[in-house]
Design a protein around this motif. Sequence first.
Motif, mmCIF file in Angstrom:
data_model
loop_
_atom_site.group_PDB
_atom_site.id
_atom_site.type_symbol
_atom_site.label_atom_id
_atom_site.label_comp_id
_atom_site.label_asym_id
_atom_site.label_seq_id
_atom_site.Cartn_x
_atom_site.Cartn_y
_atom_site.Cartn_z
ATOM 1 N N VAL A 33 41.476 9.759 5.490
ATOM 2 C CA VAL A 33 40.136 9.605 6.039
ATOM 3 C C VAL A 33 39.941 10.652 7.132
ATOM 4 O O VAL A 33 40.754 10.765 8.054
ATOM 5 C CB VAL A 33 39.923 8.194 6.624
ATOM 6 C CG1 VAL A 33 38.519 8.065 7.205
ATOM 7 C CG2 VAL A 33 40.165 7.132 5.564
ATOM 8 N N VAL A 34 38.874 11.438 7.015
ATOM 9 C CA VAL A 34 38.562 12.502 7.972
ATOM 10 C C VAL A 34 37.266 12.150 8.680
ATOM 11 O O VAL A 34 36.252 11.858 8.037
ATOM 12 C CB VAL A 34 38.424 13.861 7.265
ATOM 13 C CG1 VAL A 34 38.096 14.957 8.280
ATOM 14 C CG2 VAL A 34 39.700 14.200 6.504
ATOM 15 N N ASP A 35 37.276 12.190 10.006
ATOM 16 C CA ASP A 35 36.090 11.836 10.784
ATOM 17 C C ASP A 35 36.005 12.750 11.999
ATOM 18 O O ASP A 35 36.806 12.648 12.920
ATOM 19 C CB ASP A 35 36.163 10.364 11.222
ATOM 20 C CG ASP A 35 34.943 9.935 12.029
ATOM 21 O OD1 ASP A 35 33.900 10.598 11.920
ATOM 22 O OD2 ASP A 35 35.052 8.929 12.767
ATOM 23 N N GLY A 36 35.028 13.664 12.009
ATOM 24 C CA GLY A 36 34.865 14.553 13.158
ATOM 25 C C GLY A 36 34.296 15.890 12.755
ATOM 26 O O GLY A 36 34.002 16.146 11.588
ATOM 27 N N GLY A 37 34.141 16.767 13.758
ATOM 28 C CA GLY A 37 33.590 18.084 13.464
ATOM 29 C C GLY A 37 33.271 18.848 14.730
ATOM 30 O O GLY A 37 33.808 18.571 15.805
ATOM 31 N N ILE A 38 32.342 19.811 14.612
ATOM 32 C CA ILE A 38 32.016 20.699 15.726
ATOM 33 C C ILE A 38 30.510 20.762 15.934
ATOM 34 O O ILE A 38 29.722 20.437 15.045
ATOM 35 C CB ILE A 38 32.567 22.122 15.487
ATOM 36 C CG1 ILE A 38 31.901 22.738 14.253
ATOM 37 C CG2 ILE A 38 34.082 22.103 15.333
ATOM 38 C CD1 ILE A 38 32.217 24.206 14.082
ATOM 39 N N ASP A 260 37.850 17.749 0.065
ATOM 40 C CA ASP A 260 38.351 17.884 -1.307
ATOM 41 C C ASP A 260 39.596 17.019 -1.539
ATOM 42 O O ASP A 260 40.058 16.294 -0.663
ATOM 43 C CB ASP A 260 38.638 19.357 -1.647
ATOM 44 C CG ASP A 260 39.805 19.936 -0.849
ATOM 45 O OD1 ASP A 260 40.396 19.220 -0.002
ATOM 46 O OD2 ASP A 260 40.140 21.116 -1.079
ATOM 47 N N ASN A 261 40.100 17.072 -2.766
ATOM 48 C CA ASN A 261 41.341 16.400 -3.184
ATOM 49 C C ASN A 261 41.329 14.881 -2.993
ATOM 50 O O ASN A 261 42.377 14.263 -2.789
ATOM 51 C CB ASN A 261 42.552 17.008 -2.465
ATOM 52 C CG ASN A 261 42.857 18.410 -2.963
ATOM 53 O OD1 ASN A 261 42.507 18.774 -4.088
ATOM 54 N ND2 ASN A 261 43.492 19.218 -2.132
ATOM 55 N N GLY A 262 40.143 14.291 -3.052
ATOM 56 C CA GLY A 262 40.068 12.841 -3.041
ATOM 57 C C GLY A 262 40.045 12.177 -1.687
ATOM 58 O O GLY A 262 40.030 10.941 -1.608
ATOM 59 N N ALA A 263 40.036 12.966 -0.603
ATOM 60 C CA ALA A 263 39.935 12.351 0.726
ATOM 61 C C ALA A 263 38.525 11.801 0.919
ATOM 62 O O ALA A 263 37.582 12.174 0.213
ATOM 63 C CB ALA A 263 40.264 13.373 1.808
ATOM 64 N N ILE A 264 38.371 10.895 1.867
ATOM 65 C CA ILE A 264 37.063 10.329 2.159
ATOM 66 C C ILE A 264 36.701 10.592 3.618
ATOM 67 O O ILE A 264 37.561 10.878 4.451
ATOM 68 C CB ILE A 264 37.013 8.824 1.850
ATOM 69 C CG1 ILE A 264 38.173 8.087 2.537
ATOM 70 C CG2 ILE A 264 37.051 8.577 0.363
ATOM 71 C CD1 ILE A 264 38.210 6.600 2.237
#
Length: 281
Positions: A33-38, A260-264
């Motif tokens: 799970v990826v949450d964040g950015g710039i 990519d690669n199925g992460a959410i």
Amino acid sequence: MNKLLLSLLILILAAGCTEKINVNLDSSYIRLVVDGGITNDSMPKSVKLSKSASYFYNQPPPTVSNAIVTLTDGSFLDTLKEGLPGNPGVYSLPGNFKGVIGKTYSIDIRLPEVIGNSAEYTSSCKIMKVARLDSIQTVFDPNMGKNGHWLIKIFAQEPGDEVNYYLLRYYRNGVLMSDSIQKWSTSNDKFFNGSYIRGLTAFRINNANTWETLYPGDTVKVQMSGITKEYYDFIQQVQQAGIQIPFFSGPPANVEGNIDNGAIGFFYAYSDSFATCIIPK
């Protein structure tokens, strides 16, 4: 009497047949799970990595440490650093980093172990322009609901050169009140493309809710962000699914992010404009 004895016998036998059943949950559904950015302002910029958790997992999902996370716009490469106190799995950029409107930023994530089907993930997002907020206004409407509502209205010139998408959040006395995705306000410029936004209601605040209502002397600040259509769609999907951010167990896989690669989750990049007002005493 015979029926009574038979009923007692059945109850005794049923009690003796109780057995502990272990449910073997399939761990293959675990995802990154990826949450964040710039952004283009001076606010802190970070990306949080965690694992999606089972529905039965009643604790915050485990974070992912010791990953190598890099950011580039094609002309530079910067490594995000993990290790802010009390924030494992949070990878941050230097405090003076500011994104540039019009540039596309790409993130590369290399994990110390495979999660899902991969140990490498990438994503990219472009920083879009934002309508510059001229001012904001707070108005109390006593006729809305039982106790009335506060309305936060915005005034800004919309660029009008293309379809634009916006995310709005507000602060009260320096505290972010739009502190979950369900409290965010989003809009596109379909009905006011190129026009002056004169008093558009961005937020309605129920005066009955003492923890969030406004009071004379309060300082109100609105943050208006120019976002991509993909991020706009992501927010809409998550809100419709009733999920909070920060994610508890990760958004469902059918909520389409940009990893990519199925992460959410979503790696975002956006520009900001701010305006402040003080409620008269």
